[in-house]
Scaffold this motif. Sequence first.
Motif, short mmCIF file in Angstrom:
data_model
loop_
_atom_site.label_atom_id
_atom_site.label_comp_id
_atom_site.label_asym_id
_atom_site.label_seq_id
_atom_site.Cartn_x
_atom_site.Cartn_y
_atom_site.Cartn_z
N LEU A 79 0.86 -1.18 0.00
CA LEU A 79 0.00 0.00 0.00
C LEU A 79 0.89 1.22 0.00
O LEU A 79 1.90 1.26 0.71
N ARG A 80 0.52 2.21 -0.82
CA ARG A 80 1.34 3.41 -0.90
C ARG A 80 0.44 4.63 -0.84
O ARG A 80 -0.66 4.63 -1.38
N LEU A 81 0.91 5.67 -0.17
CA LEU A 81 0.13 6.90 -0.04
C LEU A 81 0.95 8.08 -0.50
O LEU A 81 2.12 8.22 -0.12
N THR A 82 0.34 8.93 -1.31
CA THR A 82 0.98 10.16 -1.74
C THR A 82 0.05 11.30 -1.37
O THR A 82 -1.14 11.22 -1.63
N VAL A 83 0.57 12.35 -0.77
CA VAL A 83 -0.26 13.48 -0.39
C VAL A 83 0.27 14.72 -1.09
O VAL A 83 1.46 15.03 -0.99
N ASP A 84 -0.62 15.37 -1.84
CA ASP A 84 -0.25 16.59 -2.52
C ASP A 84 0.97 16.37 -3.44
O ASP A 84 1.79 17.24 -3.63
N GLY A 85 1.07 15.15 -3.99
CA GLY A 85 2.12 14.85 -4.94
C GLY A 85 3.51 14.76 -4.34
O GLY A 85 4.50 14.62 -5.05
N GLN A 86 3.62 14.83 -3.01
CA GLN A 86 4.95 14.87 -2.40
C GLN A 86 5.17 13.77 -1.37
O GLN A 86 5.59 12.67 -1.71
N ALA A 87 4.89 14.10 -0.13
CA ALA A 87 5.20 13.15 0.94
C ALA A 87 4.55 11.82 0.66
O ALA A 87 3.39 11.76 0.30
N TRP A 88 5.27 10.75 0.79
CA TRP A 88 4.61 9.47 0.60
C TRP A 88 5.12 8.46 1.60
O TRP A 88 6.23 8.56 2.12
N GLN A 89 4.27 7.48 1.84
CA GLN A 89 4.58 6.39 2.75
C GLN A 89 4.20 5.12 2.05
O GLN A 89 3.28 5.09 1.24
N GLU A 90 4.88 4.06 2.39
CA GLU A 90 4.60 2.80 1.71
C GLU A 90 4.93 1.65 2.64
O GLU A 90 5.83 1.75 3.47
N GLY A 91 4.17 0.56 2.52
CA GLY A 91 4.46 -0.62 3.32
C GLY A 91 3.80 -1.85 2.73
O GLY A 91 2.89 -1.74 1.91
N ALA A 92 4.28 -3.02 3.16
CA ALA A 92 3.71 -4.28 2.67
C ALA A 92 2.69 -4.81 3.67
O ALA A 92 2.82 -4.59 4.88
N LEU A 93 1.67 -5.49 3.15
CA LEU A 93 0.64 -6.06 4.03
C LEU A 93 1.26 -6.97 5.08
O LEU A 93 0.76 -7.07 6.19
N ALA A 94 2.37 -7.63 4.71
CA ALA A 94 3.02 -8.56 5.64
C ALA A 94 3.40 -7.85 6.95
O ALA A 94 3.43 -8.48 8.01
N ASP A 95 3.66 -6.52 6.86
CA ASP A 95 4.04 -5.78 8.06
C ASP A 95 2.91 -5.71 9.09
O ASP A 95 3.12 -5.31 10.23
N LEU A 96 1.69 -6.03 8.64
CA LEU A 96 0.54 -5.95 9.55
C LEU A 96 0.29 -7.27 10.27
O LEU A 96 -0.64 -7.36 11.07
N GLY A 97 1.06 -8.30 9.97
CA GLY A 97 0.77 -9.60 10.57
C GLY A 97 -0.26 -10.34 9.73
O GLY A 97 -0.31 -10.17 8.51
N ASP A 98 -1.10 -11.12 10.39
CA ASP A 98 -2.07 -11.97 9.69
C ASP A 98 -3.45 -11.30 9.69
O ASP A 98 -4.14 -11.29 10.71
N PRO A 99 -3.87 -10.73 8.56
CA PRO A 99 -5.14 -9.99 8.52
C PRO A 99 -6.35 -10.83 8.94
O PRO A 99 -7.28 -10.31 9.58
N VAL A 100 -6.33 -12.14 8.60
CA VAL A 100 -7.48 -12.98 8.97
C VAL A 100 -7.57 -13.10 10.48
O VAL A 100 -8.66 -13.05 11.07
N ALA A 101 -6.41 -13.21 11.13
CA ALA A 101 -6.40 -13.27 12.60
C ALA A 101 -6.96 -11.97 13.19
O ALA A 101 -7.66 -11.98 14.20
N TRP A 102 -6.66 -10.84 12.53
CA TRP A 102 -7.18 -9.55 13.04
C TRP A 102 -8.68 -9.45 12.87
O TRP A 102 -9.37 -8.86 13.70
N VAL A 103 -9.20 -10.03 11.78
CA VAL A 103 -10.66 -10.01 11.60
C VAL A 103 -11.31 -10.82 12.72
O VAL A 103 -12.31 -10.41 13.31
N ILE A 104 -10.71 -11.98 13.03
CA ILE A 104 -11.25 -12.82 14.11
C ILE A 104 -11.22 -12.05 15.43
O ILE A 104 -12.19 -12.03 16.19
N TRP A 105 -10.09 -11.37 15.66
CA TRP A 105 -9.99 -10.57 16.90
C TRP A 105 -11.05 -9.47 16.92
O TRP A 105 -11.72 -9.25 17.93
N ALA A 106 -11.22 -8.80 15.77
CA ALA A 106 -12.19 -7.70 15.69
C ALA A 106 -13.61 -8.21 15.93
O ALA A 106 -14.42 -7.55 16.59
N ALA A 107 -13.91 -9.41 15.39
CA ALA A 107 -15.25 -9.97 15.58
C ALA A 107 -15.52 -10.23 17.06
O ALA A 107 -16.58 -9.89 17.58
N ASP A 108 -14.51 -10.81 17.74
CA ASP A 108 -14.65 -11.06 19.18
C ASP A 108 -14.84 -9.75 19.95
O ASP A 108 -15.69 -9.62 20.82
#
Lengths: 263, 259
Positions: free
Chosen positions: B183-212
């Motif tokens: 995922l990458r973000l650009t604001v006003d054509g300048q500052a940007w940030q970027e990262g891989a989904l892997a950096d978030l851990g296991d998204p399915v586990a987070w959905v389970i946590w969120a449901a609980d």
Amino acid sequence: MEVAIDVLAGRLAEAWETRRPIEPLHENPGLADVEAAYRIQQAWVARRLEQGDAVVGRKIGLTSRAMQEQFGVNEPDYGTLLESLHLPAPSGVASVPVGRFIQPRAEGEIAFLLKEPLSGPGVSVADVFRATAAVAAAIEIVDSRIRDWRIRLVDTVADNASCGAFAVGPWCSRWRELDLALAGMTLYVNGRLASSGTGAAALGHPATCVAWLANKLASLGQRLEAGDVVLSGSLGPAVPVAAGQLVRVEVGGLAPVAVQFTA
Amino acid sequence: MTQALMDAAAIQTAIARCRAARTPRGSFAAEAPLPLDTAYGVQVAMAREREVQGDAIAGYKLGLLSPSKQRQMGVSEPIIGHLHRSMLINPGEGVPAGRFIQPRVEPELAVVFARDVGAGARRGQVLAAIDFALLTVDVLDSIYAGYRFTAGDVVADNASGGAVILGGRPLPPDVLLDGSHRLRLTVDGQAWQEGALADLGDPVAWVIWAADKAVSLGRGLRRGDLLLLGAPCAAVALPTAGAVVAEGPLGASLVAPIQ
């Protein structure tokens, strides 16, 4: 001053039947607000339903910045799609006598087919995506019962958002592979490019238009129903059409649709 | 007991006042301890109040997903906040920068559910319940000056929830299973940030946590809900003009003008 809703709806109905345009409604005193215009539209629709017609969906109009500026408004309008306005398009081609209209123009659009109701307020594109069964390329034939298209907002709203008829191409259920904002629309008249645009021409995204409609209907105590067809707004300028012309609309990723105008 | 309840009500009033006046304030926790339970009580009470005023709950957002952020905040689990319908910005609609106090933006994947997900869901059930994924931009808007807060502070402040900019293309749920998506973000054509989904851990586990967690907060994860799954990169300040641009899996992109 109370506007005679039924009288004006009757005048529009007569213009439909006789194909003789009427003078602009906005010249009537008291018809300044859009709510009265929607009541006229509803009264006209009610007459049609009494005669055995059926509601099959809605159309959204004034979705482009250019049209909104022209009409001095900052939101779209909508009309009602009736069974009698639908031009069946077997194999993607419909045919219609041009004499059925008064002053027809063709527009290229994206149509949505809903599998679930959409009930505002607060409907977002996420809800629209969830409720959409399929999308298709569509041709809307806009027409005005007002002489020489001398319309203001209240005229087009009262006149069913200037809808004349519509044809829908083959439905595509794998539409989620497309970004509808980036989908290109080209409209050809007898093979010659006459109008073009992208999905983003309609409020930035066609699904944003559908969300707007669901929320607008909610403010009037109504909702979109499962099975409804929604024409989400023209993606390019409207093109005048005449007998002998074949209008073909292509939308990137969707099957094309065409209307043959006969004498 | 009575003391704790009074504290929660006072915090709720103070937060509402900050939002209405668009003025940041200091940490509550700096004045007196603010346990997570109390903070979630404040958050839920404020969500209910918005609901009563006609602004229905549209889903949830997750925060503090990475172990390093959790350590930094002294917690051992993520945090969750409520999304309301009025917070959602459709494609083509502008981002009303003036509505916020000190907005920051970050790119996130969200999922939309085709059916309810109860507590104790299994992976297969979760994946089957996801209708589609969506690229979004989370507009954070903390009431705490400079985003200086404790875990209790940020939970009470609805996980800094300001708004959510929605992408225009539903993505297949299995994008969650490929951590190499970026995922990458650009604001006003300048500052940007970027990262891989892997950096978030296991998204399915987070959905389970969120449901609980959503069940424990008294509502549960429902059909039609949107769940934001956290940002794989740092947030960027939202300028008062220009555009926010995000890019995500399968060529998905999002462009929103700042108004």
